[in-house]
Scaffold this active site. Sequence first.
Site, PDB file in Angstrom:
ATOM      1  N   TYR A 187      41.923  53.112  35.860  1.00  0.00           N
ATOM      2  CA  TYR A 187      43.335  53.266  36.231  1.00  0.00           C
ATOM      3  C   TYR A 187      44.106  51.957  36.201  1.00  0.00           C
ATOM      4  CZ  TYR A 187      41.638  51.406  40.669  1.00  0.00           C
ATOM      5  OH  TYR A 187      41.074  50.601  41.615  1.00  0.00           O
TER       6      TYR A 187
ATOM      7  N   MET B  94      44.229  44.938  35.576  1.00  0.00           N
ATOM      8  CA  MET B  94      44.652  44.397  36.871  1.00  0.00           C
ATOM      9  C   MET B  94      43.935  45.177  37.983  1.00  0.00           C
ATOM     10  SD  MET B  94      48.482  43.878  38.428  1.00  0.00           S
ATOM     11  CE  MET B  94      48.715  45.625  38.759  1.00  0.00           C
ATOM     12  N   PRO B  95      42.628  44.890  38.182  1.00  0.00           N
ATOM     13  CA  PRO B  95      41.906  45.631  39.213  1.00  0.00           C
ATOM     14  C   PRO B  95      42.495  45.413  40.607  1.00  0.00           C
ATOM     15  CG  PRO B  95      40.526  43.882  38.259  1.00  0.00           C
ATOM     16  CD  PRO B  95      41.786  43.937  37.464  1.00  0.00           C
ATOM     17  N   HIS B  96      42.625  46.503  41.340  1.00  0.00           N
ATOM     18  CA  HIS B  96      43.141  46.433  42.713  1.00  0.00           C
ATOM     19  C   HIS B  96      42.784  47.724  43.423  1.00  0.00           C
ATOM     20  CE1 HIS B  96      46.226  48.580  40.401  1.00  0.00           C
ATOM     21  NE2 HIS B  96      46.505  49.229  41.516  1.00  0.00           N
ATOM     22  N   ALA B  97      42.745  47.672  44.743  1.00  0.00           N
ATOM     23  CA  ALA B  97      42.560  48.879  45.556  1.00  0.00           C
ATOM     24  C   ALA B  97      43.569  48.818  46.691  1.00  0.00           C
ATOM     25  CB  ALA B  97      41.123  48.964  46.058  1.00  0.00           C
TER      26      ALA B  97
END
Lengths: 147, 90
Positions: A55, A64-67
Amino acid sequence: MLSTWLTHETIRIVDSVDNWKQAVRLSAIPLLESEIISPSYIQAIYQMHEKIGPYYVLAPGIAMPHARPEEGVNKLGLSMLLVRNGVSFCSQDNDPVYLITMLAAPDNNSHLEMLTELAELFSKPTSMQAIFKADNVEQILSIVNQY
Amino acid sequence: MKIMAVCGSGLGSSFMVELNIKKVLKKINKEADVSHADLASATPDAADLFIMTKDLAASSGIPADKLIVLNNIIDINDLEAKLVTYFDNH
């Protein structure tokens, strides 16, 4: 200014990685070391990726990895990992990924200015190509400092 | 009308899409209330139009006539073309 967040300490370059998980983990190291995130944040990214797919792969070559803030963010932060040989994130349209920019947002609002500047950078093909081809952190910083 | 940009967490990519939607609306002279949210908040009644990536579209449960699917989150030209088509048809 992006240079508030992206510095010699938070930008790293490697030639290659084994897989997307390693790329995410390496991109997180500067944020872990400065306790901006806790290790659970990386696990949250892995889990969401496995549940809904890549995603956070935004465009060709850019992830742009993020949680969520509650999944292990202590402070606002950003890091960058350039993988010179690229890595697959199982993204049909956007592999291989070269630039992994990890975003750590402690709430829903404090990162919006940083993200606005990042969006400007990501949408400039000439700047992104120069970053993909950078030999050292100095070269990446000289581009990042323009935003 | 309400437009909602959607991503997995409702924080990062969806906000970038929101910025681009606002730029395109200004350019094509349309007005809308634009927001960003995570997939769980994107129920069909929450907005008139939802914009998300292919990865999410399949599991979103949003009817096709309320959905714009993007291949690339930061490709503003693709977004503009799809928004223009949407406004032409509604």
